[in-house]
Enzyme design. Structure first.
Site, short mmCIF file in Angstrom:
data_model
loop_
_atom_site.label_atom_id
_atom_site.label_comp_id
_atom_site.label_asym_id
_atom_site.label_seq_id
_atom_site.Cartn_x
_atom_site.Cartn_y
_atom_site.Cartn_z
N GLY A 1 -6.79 -10.02 -31.16
CA GLY A 1 -7.49 -10.86 -32.13
C GLY A 1 -6.73 -10.90 -33.44
N SER A 2 -7.46 -11.09 -34.52
CA SER A 2 -6.79 -11.29 -35.82
C SER A 2 -6.30 -9.97 -36.40
CB SER A 2 -7.75 -11.96 -36.80
OG SER A 2 -8.74 -11.02 -37.19
N THR A 3 -5.31 -10.07 -37.27
CA THR A 3 -4.77 -8.88 -37.94
C THR A 3 -5.85 -8.23 -38.81
OG1 THR A 3 -2.52 -9.73 -37.87
CG2 THR A 3 -2.99 -8.10 -39.57
N ASN B 1 -9.48 -17.40 -26.69
CA ASN B 1 -8.46 -18.42 -26.39
C ASN B 1 -7.97 -18.37 -24.93
OD1 ASN B 1 -7.06 -16.07 -26.85
ND2 ASN B 1 -5.39 -17.03 -27.98
N CYS C 1 -1.60 -16.79 -29.81
CA CYS C 1 -0.92 -15.96 -30.82
C CYS C 1 0.59 -16.14 -30.76
CB CYS C 1 -1.23 -14.48 -30.57
SG CYS C 1 -2.95 -14.14 -30.71
N VAL D 1 -9.17 -8.12 -38.44
CA VAL D 1 -10.12 -7.34 -37.64
C VAL D 1 -9.41 -6.12 -37.03
CG1 VAL D 1 -11.64 -7.38 -35.61
CG2 VAL D 1 -11.61 -9.32 -37.17
N GLY D 2 -8.16 -6.30 -36.63
CA GLY D 2 -7.39 -5.18 -36.07
C GLY D 2 -7.30 -4.02 -37.05
N GLU E 1 -3.11 -6.20 -30.34
CA GLU E 1 -2.29 -7.40 -30.18
C GLU E 1 -2.87 -8.42 -31.15
OE1 GLU E 1 -1.43 -10.79 -29.58
OE2 GLU E 1 -2.23 -10.80 -27.53
N GLU F 1 1.24 -4.93 -23.48
CA GLU F 1 0.34 -5.29 -22.38
C GLU F 1 1.16 -5.91 -21.27
OE1 GLU F 1 -2.92 -7.49 -24.67
OE2 GLU F 1 -3.93 -5.85 -23.63
C1 SIN Z 1 -2.58 -14.67 -26.96
O1 SIN Z 1 -2.69 -15.73 -27.52
O2 SIN Z 1 -2.94 -13.62 -27.52
C2 SIN Z 1 -2.03 -14.52 -25.57
C3 SIN Z 1 -1.13 -15.56 -25.15
C4 SIN Z 1 -0.49 -15.30 -23.80
O3 SIN Z 1 -0.85 -14.37 -23.09
O4 SIN Z 1 0.40 -16.05 -23.46
#
Ligand code: SIN
Length: 495
Positions: A238-240, A160, A294, A242-243, A260, A469
């Site tokens: 990524g997705s919960t 994304n 996300c 897969v995490g 994340e 992050e």
């Molecule tokens: C994300 O969608 O994981 C990141 C979005 C962002 O950095 O604003």
């Protein structure tokens, strides 16, 4: 016609970047990458497998032995040069992002700046990696700490934000002296590979940054990154689901881990809010990247006293959007990444409608534009029984819920197993503090729908994962704190 790059050598076909060289998969296998707007082939990338991944890790480990000893100032200069090259090549990077991700050119350019800013920010931190001096509780002892790079890092990034998610991880890793093997997203690998080319030009030493690609072999590559004992840290966005799998795999070698993961952001508009500001915030938060972030608002709660006004003003703004190919002038919103994403959006809309919600705008696929397009959609009369209340939609659909009291809305807002971002709009200073403290999320936007900033800690709570992050907190994710105790240092001199 295929988009043109000013510097065509930034489009890397059939090769990954390992140990400072462009290499093919040993098997010779490749996978295809398609433009989500047109469905046309962009190109092919190596289908790396377990063996290829192990080789990349080996090179990263060899490079770590020397890179870790570079001074902070030396690492800073490398990151700064990489930042400069990103800005010099911003148009081409934006072209690649629009081409493989679909977001409009203006958004893609915004992403390039956002992504490059992680290198700029962490280049400024690299020379300032300090330890502590700690007063010992044992007479005659002296205690201090050294911050050391954790080692080889496996980075796994999503489609994304093809540029920003990888720079957000590489920036702090390199700032502290780690080396990396970054697995680029299968849907959007070309931006990552272009960044690798710029790393090469910036003088990043061989083996310090390795960028690899896979689509069908993604689970095998992930398995190696998460189980190889040489890799000491995994950072995944990524997705919960897969995490959780990666975390399980990492347990065999107890790697340091940052996750994340998915969100389901509540976006609350109180009666005392500035409604125009709240509408702008909702547009920014809900429809950024066509709803595919996300931190996008997923549940819009509006207090009864301003509900009708908000619905009207918000719907009018969404009506102004122009959906289409991100390269076209005037297009504000591009396609979704693939037809599976469109199907999920469609399911959420139909589910809400079936359970009594009203579609105020949109609500349908746009087959004339292509299989990945969906109308920007506004739905009122949402309730907690609807799928959108508990699942992340990851698409251009805004579901509006009406609420009466602060207590009620906070209960609803927190009634989810994830907790990444949350937003609210209010001009009551006491409420601002109270609500910010009460929301079970890692990030709160007050009177704004945009919270992402390299200088601010990004991350979640609950099943949205852990670790931060960006910011100073993001640096610690790539370090270990080593404690050193000096015994028998004697007593203070008597005056
Ligand atoms: C994300 O969608 O994981 C990141 C979005 C962002 O950095 O604003």
């Amino acid at each position: 016609m295929a988009p043109k790059l000013k510097d065509p050598s930034l489009l890397k076909q059939d090769v990954c970047y390992v140990n400072g060289e462009w290499v093919k998969a040993k098997s010779g296998k490749t996978f295809e990458v398609f433009d989500p707007s047109t469905g046309k082939l962009i190109g092919t990338c190596p289908e790396f497998d377990a063996e290829d991944t192990k080789a990349a890790i080996k090179h990263a480990a060899a490079a770590f032995d020397t890179f870790r000893h570079k001074t902070g100032r030396e690492r800073s200069k490398i990151l700064r040069k990489w930042y400069d090259l990103m800005m010099e090549n911003a148009d081409d990077l934006a072209t690649l992002i629009t081409w493989e991700n679909g977001k409009p050119t203006a958004d893609a350019k915004g992403e390039v700046t956002y992504a490059a800013n992680f290198f700029e920010w962490f280049s400024e931190e690299a020379p300032r990696i300090y330890g502590d001096t700690i007063p010992s509780s044992v007479p005659g002892n002296r205690v201090w700490t050294i911050k050391e790079p954790v080692g080889v890092c496996g980075l796994i990034t999503p489609w994304n934000f093809p540029a920003a998610m990888i720079t957000r991880k590489i920036g702090p890793a390199l700032a502290v002296g780690c080396t990396v093997v970054a697995k680029a997203p299968g849907e959007t690998p070309f931006t990552s590979l272009a960044l690798a080319e710029l790393a090469h030009r910036a003088g990043v030493p061989a083996g310090v940054v390795n960028v690899i690609t896979a689509l069908g072999n993604t689970p095998a590559v992930g398995q190696v990154l998460t189980t190889d004992p040489t890799v000491r840290k995994i950072s995944f966005t990524g997705s919960t689901g897969v995490g959780k799998l990666l975390m399980k795999q990492c347990s065999s070698t107890l790697k340091k881990l940052s996750l994340e993961l998915g969100g389901n952001a509540p976006f609350i508009v109180f009666d005392d809010a500035d409604i125009d500001v709240a509408v702008t915030g909702a547009i920014n938060s809900k429809f950024r990247s066509s709803g595919q972030t996300c931190v996008c608002a997923n549940r819009l709660y509006v207090q009864a006293g301003v509900y009708d006004e908000f619905c009207r003003k918000f719907t009018e703004k969404v009506r102004e959007f122009r959906v289409g190919n991100g390269f076209e002038q005037g297009v504000t919103h591009g396609p979704l990444i693939h037809d599976r994403a469109v199907d999920k959006v469609e399911q959420h809309v139909r589910d809400a409608e079936k359970k009594g919600a009203k579609v105020l705008l949109g609500g349908h696929k746009l087959p004339d534009l292509g299989p990945n397009f969906y109308q920007p959609t506004v739905i009122s009369g949402m309730t907690s029984e609807m799928a959108m209340a508990s699942e992340e939609t990851f698409g251009p659909v805004a579901g509006l819920f009406k609420f009466e009291t602060e207590e009620e809305v906070l209960k609803w807002a927190n009634a989810t197993e994830v907790g990444l971002a949350g937003y609210f709009f209010s001009r009551d200073i006491q409420r601002v503090h109270r609500v910010a403290e009460h929301l079970e999320v890692g990030m709160v936007g007050v009177n704004t729908g945009l919270i992402s900033d390299p200088a601010a800690p990004f991350g979640g709570v609950k099943e949205s994962g852990f670790g931060r992050e960006g910011s100073l907190y993001g640096i610690g994710e790539y370090q270990i704190t080593k404690m050193v105790t000096y015994g028998g240092m004697g007593q203070p001199l008597q005056k």
